[in-house]
Write an enzyme that holds these catalytic residues in place. Structure first.
Site, PDB file in Angstrom:
ATOM      1  N   ALA A  27       0.806  -1.222   0.000  1.00 55.94           N
ATOM      2  CA  ALA A  27       0.000   0.000   0.000  1.00 55.94           C
ATOM      3  C   ALA A  27       0.843   1.278   0.000  1.00 55.94           C
ATOM      4  CB  ALA A  27      -0.940  -0.014   1.206  1.00 55.94           C
ATOM      5  N   PHE A  38      -2.823   1.286   5.222  1.00 57.96           N
ATOM      6  CA  PHE A  38      -3.540   0.889   6.434  1.00 57.96           C
ATOM      7  C   PHE A  38      -3.079   1.682   7.653  1.00 57.96           C
ATOM      8  CE2 PHE A  38      -5.192  -3.673   5.486  1.00 57.96           C
ATOM      9  CZ  PHE A  38      -6.227  -3.109   4.768  1.00 57.96           C
ATOM     10  N   ARG A  39      -1.871   2.262   7.553  1.00 53.76           N
ATOM     11  CA  ARG A  39      -1.328   2.959   8.720  1.00 53.76           C
ATOM     12  C   ARG A  39      -1.568   4.454   8.664  1.00 53.76           C
ATOM     13  NH1 ARG A  39       3.499  -0.038  10.864  1.00 53.76           N
ATOM     14  NH2 ARG A  39       2.656  -2.116  10.844  1.00 53.76           N
ATOM     15  N   GLN A 104       0.477  -6.455  -3.530  1.00 55.26           N
ATOM     16  CA  GLN A 104      -0.593  -6.684  -2.553  1.00 55.26           C
ATOM     17  C   GLN A 104      -1.711  -5.680  -2.763  1.00 55.26           C
ATOM     18  OE1 GLN A 104       1.280  -7.498   1.626  1.00 55.26           O
ATOM     19  NE2 GLN A 104       2.739  -6.293   0.459  1.00 55.26           N
ATOM     20  N   ASP A 107      -5.612  -1.761  -6.195  1.00 56.37           N
ATOM     21  CA  ASP A 107      -6.056  -0.541  -6.868  1.00 56.37           C
ATOM     22  C   ASP A 107      -5.820  -0.516  -8.377  1.00 56.37           C
ATOM     23  OD1 ASP A 107      -3.248  -0.030  -7.073  1.00 56.37           O
ATOM     24  OD2 ASP A 107      -3.250   1.134  -5.225  1.00 56.37           O
ATOM     25  N   HIS A 122      -3.623  -9.930  -3.934  1.00 59.26           N
ATOM     26  CA  HIS A 122      -4.813  -9.734  -3.104  1.00 59.26           C
ATOM     27  C   HIS A 122      -6.030  -9.355  -3.941  1.00 59.26           C
ATOM     28  CE1 HIS A 122      -2.218  -9.051   0.748  1.00 59.26           C
ATOM     29  NE2 HIS A 122      -2.312 -10.315   0.403  1.00 59.26           N
ATOM     30  N   CYS A 130     -20.652 -12.178  -7.423  1.00 61.38           N
ATOM     31  CA  CYS A 130     -21.588 -12.572  -6.364  1.00 61.38           C
ATOM     32  C   CYS A 130     -20.844 -13.489  -5.387  1.00 61.38           C
ATOM     33  CB  CYS A 130     -22.780 -13.297  -6.975  1.00 61.38           C
ATOM     34  SG  CYS A 130     -23.827 -14.050  -5.711  1.00 61.38           S
ATOM     35  N   CYS A 133     -22.814 -17.184  -5.739  1.00 57.37           N
ATOM     36  CA  CYS A 133     -22.758 -18.037  -6.936  1.00 57.37           C
ATOM     37  C   CYS A 133     -21.568 -17.717  -7.838  1.00 57.37           C
ATOM     38  CB  CYS A 133     -24.068 -17.961  -7.724  1.00 57.37           C
ATOM     39  SG  CYS A 133     -24.278 -16.415  -8.648  1.00 57.37           S
ATOM     40  N   CYS A 151     -29.017 -15.062  -8.305  1.00 57.79           N
ATOM     41  CA  CYS A 151     -29.347 -15.833  -7.094  1.00 57.79           C
ATOM     42  C   CYS A 151     -29.715 -14.960  -5.897  1.00 57.79           C
ATOM     43  CB  CYS A 151     -28.181 -16.766  -6.735  1.00 57.79           C
ATOM     44  SG  CYS A 151     -26.796 -15.877  -5.988  1.00 57.79           S
TER      45      CYS A 151
HETATM   46  P1  NAD Z   1       0.509  -1.319   5.174  1.00 56.56           P
HETATM   47  O1  NAD Z   1      -0.391  -0.134   5.252  1.00 56.56           O
HETATM   48  O2  NAD Z   1       0.446  -2.314   6.256  1.00 56.56           O
HETATM   49  O3  NAD Z   1       2.034  -0.782   5.121  1.00 56.56           O
HETATM   50  C1  NAD Z   1       2.430   0.238   4.248  1.00 56.56           C
HETATM   51  C2  NAD Z   1       3.917   0.479   4.423  1.00 56.56           C
HETATM   52  O4  NAD Z   1       4.322   1.411   3.445  1.00 56.56           O
HETATM   53  C3  NAD Z   1       4.297   1.055   5.785  1.00 56.56           C
HETATM   54  O5  NAD Z   1       5.457   0.395   6.263  1.00 56.56           O
HETATM   55  C4  NAD Z   1       4.589   2.535   5.474  1.00 56.56           C
HETATM   56  O6  NAD Z   1       5.602   3.069   6.291  1.00 56.56           O
HETATM   57  C5  NAD Z   1       5.081   2.433   4.043  1.00 56.56           C
HETATM   58  N1  NAD Z   1       4.847   3.637   3.245  1.00 56.56           N
HETATM   59  C6  NAD Z   1       3.809   4.504   3.281  1.00 56.56           C
HETATM   60  N2  NAD Z   1       3.946   5.442   2.338  1.00 56.56           N
HETATM   61  C7  NAD Z   1       5.107   5.173   1.685  1.00 56.56           C
HETATM   62  C8  NAD Z   1       5.788   5.781   0.612  1.00 56.56           C
HETATM   63  N3  NAD Z   1       5.335   6.877   0.006  1.00 56.56           N
HETATM   64  N4  NAD Z   1       6.938   5.213   0.187  1.00 56.56           N
HETATM   65  C9  NAD Z   1       7.449   4.113   0.794  1.00 56.56           C
HETATM   66  N5  NAD Z   1       6.837   3.505   1.827  1.00 56.56           N
HETATM   67  C10 NAD Z   1       5.679   4.018   2.268  1.00 56.56           C
HETATM   68  O7  NAD Z   1       0.274  -1.956   3.733  1.00 56.56           O
HETATM   69  P2  NAD Z   1       0.616  -3.425   3.155  1.00 56.56           P
HETATM   70  O8  NAD Z   1       1.915  -3.900   3.724  1.00 56.56           O
HETATM   71  O9  NAD Z   1       0.419  -3.366   1.695  1.00 56.56           O
HETATM   72  O10 NAD Z   1      -0.458  -4.412   3.751  1.00 56.56           O
HETATM   73  C11 NAD Z   1      -1.742  -4.062   4.015  1.00 56.56           C
HETATM   74  C12 NAD Z   1      -2.844  -4.657   3.139  1.00 56.56           C
HETATM   75  O11 NAD Z   1      -3.587  -3.540   2.730  1.00 56.56           O
HETATM   76  C13 NAD Z   1      -2.531  -5.352   1.880  1.00 56.56           C
HETATM   77  O12 NAD Z   1      -3.177  -6.572   1.956  1.00 56.56           O
HETATM   78  C14 NAD Z   1      -3.215  -4.548   0.748  1.00 56.56           C
HETATM   79  O13 NAD Z   1      -3.950  -5.412  -0.076  1.00 56.56           O
HETATM   80  C15 NAD Z   1      -4.167  -3.660   1.464  1.00 56.56           C
HETATM   81  N6  NAD Z   1      -4.279  -2.259   0.991  1.00 56.56           N
HETATM   82  C16 NAD Z   1      -4.199  -1.972  -0.346  1.00 56.56           C
HETATM   83  C17 NAD Z   1      -4.281  -0.650  -0.759  1.00 56.56           C
HETATM   84  C18 NAD Z   1      -4.193  -0.357  -2.230  1.00 56.56           C
HETATM   85  O14 NAD Z   1      -4.591  -1.175  -3.065  1.00 56.56           O
HETATM   86  N7  NAD Z   1      -3.643   0.802  -2.593  1.00 56.56           N
HETATM   87  C19 NAD Z   1      -4.426   0.380   0.173  1.00 56.56           C
HETATM   88  C20 NAD Z   1      -4.513   0.044   1.535  1.00 56.56           C
HETATM   89  C21 NAD Z   1      -4.428  -1.296   1.923  1.00 56.56           C
END
Ligand code: NAD
Length: 241
Positions: A27, A38-39, A104, A107, A122, A130, A133, A151
């Site tokens: 992410a 997520f953070r 992961q 988007d 992911h 659905c 089904c 369904c």
């Molecule tokens: P995570 O939020 O757990 O971790 C993100 C990491 O990226 C953190 O360590 C953070 O410090 C770092 N980070 C943030 N901005 C950054 C930048 N500009 N450059 C470099 N590093 C940066 O995310 P994760 O590890 O991908 O796992 C979480 C789950 O969240 C995954 O399963 C994913 O599918 C899902 N998710 C996806 C999206 C998306 O599709 N964009 C968005 C949010 C969460």
């Protein structure tokens, strides 16, 4: 030369020398395109932990919340464009510098930027099925709150929810590539989510981490702390010299 600069140069040297390079993103790769990870401390995720919504329990037992959460994410993505770091990776693929991206992220930004060899570990938020089904539906059917027209089951985006298996083909292809890679870039992931977080440990090649913060408890060949987009652009400029 400052250590940061030396490390960036070293990563580029390794990239240019490597016969097989795989990129693994999370992410953090998308935050510079204004998609919160997520953070993140911003947006409505301040009030709600996505980990409580991105579950099979939420889908079956709290569909209203599940639906609101994913509808908001789908709407927000309409405005989003891949940042320059995404375009760098797409160009590196065309130049034969990278072989595969395992992401992961759901988007779709790697493909939007022009990368072709992408495995979505992911799933994708851009296709709807659905839950009962498996029939495909339009995104608008989901966002308008409709049920499956065959369904009556609940519609859902094809993202992997906590408690679900990863798409096996995407997993196997990424694992195979990582196992035989000489170099793996791990970009923008907390390495908190199992089993994808095991992938960087599966290679005999070098592992270079690009992340805003270092990972406690892990040892990699190189960790470059900083923003993914900015660092990739910087590396690309060096790689072209
Ligand atoms: P995570 O939020 O757990 O971790 C993100 C990491 O990226 C953190 O360590 C953070 O410090 C770092 N980070 C943030 N901005 C950054 C930048 N500009 N450059 C470099 N590093 C940066 O995310 P994760 O590890 O991908 O796992 C979480 C789950 O969240 C995954 O399963 C994913 O599918 C899902 N998710 C996806 C999206 C998306 O599709 N964009 C968005 C949010 C969460």
């Amino acid at each position: 030369m400052p250590k940061h600069v030396q490390d960036i140069q070293k990563a580029v040297d390794w990239l240019l020398q490597s016969q097989k390079t795989v990129v693994f993103t999370g992410a953090g790769m998308s935050t510079e395109s204004n998609i919160p990870d997520f953070r993140s401390k911003s947006g409505w995720w301040k009030q709600i932990d996505p980990r409580t919504v991105a579950t099979t329990e939420a889908l079956t037992e709290n569909y209203q919340l599940f639906h609101a959460f994913y509808t908001a994410r789908i709407q927000a993505l309409k405005e989003v464009l891949p940042h320059e770091g995404y375009h760098v990776l797409a160009r590196w693929e065309k130049r034969g510098l990278i072989d595969l991206i395992g992401t992961q992220n759901v988007d779709g930004l790697h493909r939007k930027a022009g990368s072709d060899a992408v495995e979505e570990l992911h799933g994708s938020i851009h296709t709807i099925t659905c839950h009962r089904c498996g029939k495909k539906a339009a995104t608008s059917d989901f966002t308008h709150g409709q049920a499956c027209d065959t369904c009556g089951g609940k519609l859902r985006p094809n993202v992997v929810l906590f408690g679900e298996m990863l798409p096996q083909e995407a997993w196997q292809r990424t694992l195979k590539a990582i196992k035989t890679a000489q170099l793996v870039f791990v970009i923008g992931t907390s390495l908190d989510v199992y089993p994808a977080n095991q992938l960087p440990m599966m290679t005999d090649g070098r592992v270079v981490v690009i992340n805003k913060e270092a990972h406690a408890g892990y040892t990699f060949d190189l960790t470059i702390e900083g923003k993914a987009g900015e660092l990739l652009v910087h590396m690309d400029a060096i790689a072209q010299k």
